[in-house]
Design a protein around this motif. Sequence first.
Motif, mmCIF file in Angstrom:
data_model
loop_
_atom_site.group_PDB
_atom_site.id
_atom_site.type_symbol
_atom_site.label_atom_id
_atom_site.label_comp_id
_atom_site.label_asym_id
_atom_site.label_seq_id
_atom_site.Cartn_x
_atom_site.Cartn_y
_atom_site.Cartn_z
ATOM 1 N N GLN A 98 0.705 -1.319 0.071
ATOM 2 C CA GLN A 98 0.152 -0.070 -0.192
ATOM 3 C C GLN A 98 0.766 1.219 -0.082
ATOM 4 O OE1 GLN A 98 -2.120 -0.288 3.587
ATOM 5 N NE2 GLN A 98 -3.758 -1.834 2.867
ATOM 6 N N ASP A 99 0.400 2.196 -0.463
ATOM 7 C CA ASP A 99 1.263 3.719 -0.685
ATOM 8 C C ASP A 99 0.878 4.392 0.478
ATOM 9 O OD1 ASP A 99 2.563 3.403 -3.351
ATOM 10 O OD2 ASP A 99 0.507 3.226 -4.060
ATOM 11 N N VAL A 100 1.861 4.530 1.381
ATOM 12 C CA VAL A 100 1.887 4.981 2.459
ATOM 13 C C VAL A 100 2.008 6.541 2.412
ATOM 14 C CG1 VAL A 100 2.536 5.223 4.972
ATOM 15 C CG2 VAL A 100 2.279 3.045 3.729
ATOM 16 N N PHE A 101 3.453 6.853 1.935
ATOM 17 C CA PHE A 101 3.903 8.302 1.760
ATOM 18 C C PHE A 101 4.764 8.219 0.798
ATOM 19 C CE2 PHE A 101 6.575 11.948 2.800
ATOM 20 C CZ PHE A 101 5.800 12.788 3.119
ATOM 21 N N LEU A 102 4.558 9.401 -0.083
ATOM 22 C CA LEU A 102 5.589 9.775 -1.223
ATOM 23 C C LEU A 102 6.316 11.168 -1.325
ATOM 24 C CD1 LEU A 102 7.241 8.642 -3.896
ATOM 25 C CD2 LEU A 102 5.122 9.440 -5.025
ATOM 26 N N TYR A 103 7.533 11.336 -1.184
ATOM 27 C CA TYR A 103 8.257 12.623 -1.242
ATOM 28 C C TYR A 103 8.770 12.735 -2.811
ATOM 29 C CZ TYR A 103 11.075 16.736 -0.333
ATOM 30 O OH TYR A 103 11.609 17.882 -0.331
ATOM 31 N N ASP A 104 8.526 13.468 -3.267
ATOM 32 C CA ASP A 104 9.437 13.772 -4.658
ATOM 33 C C ASP A 104 9.709 15.155 -4.915
ATOM 34 O OD1 ASP A 104 9.894 13.993 -7.462
ATOM 35 O OD2 ASP A 104 8.354 12.775 -7.991
ATOM 36 N N ARG A 105 10.769 15.594 -4.478
ATOM 37 C CA ARG A 105 11.472 16.793 -4.832
ATOM 38 C C ARG A 105 10.489 18.291 -4.515
ATOM 39 N NH1 ARG A 105 12.937 14.659 -10.739
ATOM 40 N NH2 ARG A 105 10.958 13.583 -10.098
ATOM 41 N N GLY A 106 10.092 17.994 -3.181
ATOM 42 C CA GLY A 106 9.164 18.830 -2.643
ATOM 43 C C GLY A 106 7.646 18.836 -2.644
ATOM 44 N N ARG A 107 7.198 17.857 -3.388
ATOM 45 C CA ARG A 107 5.823 17.348 -3.417
ATOM 46 C C ARG A 107 5.407 16.207 -2.693
ATOM 47 N NH1 ARG A 107 3.982 17.064 -9.445
ATOM 48 N NH2 ARG A 107 5.981 15.554 -9.479
ATOM 49 N N THR A 108 4.294 15.994 -1.912
ATOM 50 C CA THR A 108 3.794 14.838 -1.246
ATOM 51 C C THR A 108 2.450 14.669 -1.606
ATOM 52 O OG1 THR A 108 3.141 16.224 0.656
ATOM 53 C CG2 THR A 108 5.681 15.423 0.798
ATOM 54 N N TYR A 109 2.073 13.695 -1.252
ATOM 55 C CA TYR A 109 0.591 13.200 -1.515
ATOM 56 C C TYR A 109 -0.432 14.380 -0.699
ATOM 57 C CZ TYR A 109 1.748 8.128 -2.430
ATOM 58 O OH TYR A 109 2.230 7.039 -2.922
ATOM 59 N N GLY A 110 -1.299 14.919 -1.434
ATOM 60 C CA GLY A 110 -2.160 15.757 -1.000
ATOM 61 C C GLY A 110 -1.615 17.131 -1.203
ATOM 62 N N ASN A 111 -0.385 17.194 -1.730
ATOM 63 C CA ASN A 111 0.203 18.374 -1.958
ATOM 64 C C ASN A 111 1.036 18.271 -3.442
ATOM 65 O OD1 ASN A 111 1.621 20.793 -1.828
ATOM 66 N ND2 ASN A 111 3.109 20.077 -0.427
ATOM 67 N N GLY A 112 0.133 17.936 -4.535
ATOM 68 C CA GLY A 112 0.763 17.853 -5.686
ATOM 69 C C GLY A 112 0.848 16.528 -6.122
ATOM 70 N N LEU A 113 0.705 15.516 -5.328
ATOM 71 C CA LEU A 113 0.871 14.242 -5.839
ATOM 72 C C LEU A 113 -0.494 13.347 -5.342
ATOM 73 C CD1 LEU A 113 4.655 13.018 -4.573
ATOM 74 C CD2 LEU A 113 3.741 13.835 -6.870
ATOM 75 N N SER A 114 -0.657 12.166 -5.925
ATOM 76 C CA SER A 114 -1.969 11.458 -5.587
ATOM 77 C C SER A 114 -1.576 10.100 -5.685
ATOM 78 C CB SER A 114 -3.335 11.852 -6.425
ATOM 79 O OG SER A 114 -2.803 11.392 -8.036
ATOM 80 N N GLY A 115 -2.366 9.236 -4.852
ATOM 81 C CA GLY A 115 -2.324 7.800 -5.000
ATOM 82 C C GLY A 115 -2.048 7.108 -3.738
ATOM 83 N N GLN A 116 -2.078 8.125 -2.775
ATOM 84 C CA GLN A 116 -2.061 7.741 -1.279
ATOM 85 C C GLN A 116 -3.249 6.754 -0.964
ATOM 86 O OE1 GLN A 116 -2.139 10.502 1.884
ATOM 87 N NE2 GLN A 116 -0.618 9.350 2.927
ATOM 88 N N HIS A 117 -2.821 5.499 -0.353
ATOM 89 C CA HIS A 117 -3.902 4.607 0.266
ATOM 90 C C HIS A 117 -4.831 5.280 1.288
ATOM 91 C CE1 HIS A 117 -6.134 1.254 1.918
ATOM 92 N NE2 HIS A 117 -5.687 0.678 0.731
ATOM 93 N N GLU A 118 -6.254 5.100 1.211
ATOM 94 C CA GLU A 118 -7.212 5.849 1.964
ATOM 95 C C GLU A 118 -7.018 5.702 3.385
ATOM 96 O OE1 GLU A 118 -9.974 7.608 1.677
ATOM 97 O OE2 GLU A 118 -9.669 7.625 -0.478
ATOM 98 N N GLN A 119 -6.482 4.532 3.669
ATOM 99 C CA GLN A 119 -6.130 4.311 5.129
ATOM 100 C C GLN A 119 -5.246 5.224 5.937
ATOM 101 O OE1 GLN A 119 -6.094 1.322 7.315
ATOM 102 N NE2 GLN A 119 -4.194 1.601 8.429
ATOM 103 N N PHE A 120 -4.350 5.870 4.927
ATOM 104 C CA PHE A 120 -3.455 6.938 5.435
ATOM 105 C C PHE A 120 -3.754 8.322 5.429
ATOM 106 C CE2 PHE A 120 -1.366 2.790 4.777
ATOM 107 C CZ PHE A 120 -0.649 2.638 6.259
#
Length: 263
Positions: free
Chosen positions: A58-80
């Motif tokens: 499951q996708d918990v958290f992604l950091y991509d050069r300043g962007r994160t889930y809910g802040n420019g990135l999508s795909g985080q599992h509902e649970q988190f």
Amino acid sequence: MELLPLCVCLLTWSETTFADGNDVIKKVVFEDNEAVLPCSFGSENIENQIFDWKKDGQDVFLYDRGRTYGNGLSGQHEQFKGRVEHFQDLLKSGNASIVIRPTKVTDSGNYTCVSVQNGVSTTRSRIELIVGAAPEPSVTSLQTTKDWSLLQCVVRGASPKPEVVWQDSSGHNLTAKEQVTDRGGRYDVTLHTTVTKTGNYTCVATQEEINHWTAAWIHVYISGGIFNTVTIACVIVIGVLFLLVVVLAVILCRRRNRQRGRY
Ligand SMILES: *[C@@H]1O[C@H](CO)[C@@H](O)[C@H](O)[C@H]1NC(C)=O
Ligand SMILES: *[C@@H]1O[C@H](CO)[C@@H](O)[C@H](O)[C@H]1NC(C)=O
Ligand SMILES: *[C@@H]1O[C@H](CO)[C@@H](O)[C@H](O)[C@H]1NC(C)=O
Ligand SMILES: *[C@@H]1O[C@H](CO)[C@@H](O)[C@H](O)[C@H]1NC(C)=O
């Protein structure tokens, strides 16, 4: 019937960490707390790097050069959603740790932190997280006669599954009937036992995986059985003896009176 519940929490901790041979860090926390999952790239600044946290796929958290889930990135599992953060200020020192708060029982699982540099993925840390729920047992006497009492112990919503036993006042396990319900990782355990002696009975719930035990006790009074028979027998014997003494006294008095009467 006296009801005296009691909670004994032998160990009051919120977090335990140790690493085994496979470099898997094991972490134990209670629910509704926070869990920091460590990950480090060494000491380089990773503000312009990529790191990806997953739990059992499951996708918990992604950091991509300043962007994160809910802040420019999508795909985080509902649970988190809304419960995971990284430490922005620590990126400069290579710290890619995350914190989950508040923790839920369903967060239990195996986590990995993977860095992606120049297209190469490297696993930087593996963490086994166990989120425990340790409710107190509740004890009652369902039915009491003069000879026995039926005791019930209920542990509701525990995780991981607890070992539940009834013990007498000297710490011996009693035979009991157990019923376990699995509610998706949370367990309800009900234990019934019948006791025939007056005394203090304790229901103990142990969760070895999270190093926790808790207990509740109840005092039971059984009036009947052998004790009652002995009491009745004593009363009868004492009564008969008393009657004999009275009869003897009366006879002696009469005799004496008669003797006096002669003179
Ligand atoms: C990274 O930061 C977290 C949160 O403050 C801390 O618990 C952890 O020890 C740090 N890791 C390293 C390697 O410094
Ligand atoms: C983590 O993985 C190990 C090995 O596959 C497994 O035995 C264990 O149950 C997992 N832990 C959790 C909390 O799911
Ligand atoms: C009582 O039962 C528990 C759980 O099954 C077990 O761990 C413990 O060793 C038992 N104690 C005794 C004194 O038999
Ligand atoms: C029953 O046991 C508990 C726990 O060992 C103890 O605190 C309590 O005083 C006992 N109660 C009675 C009535 O003996």
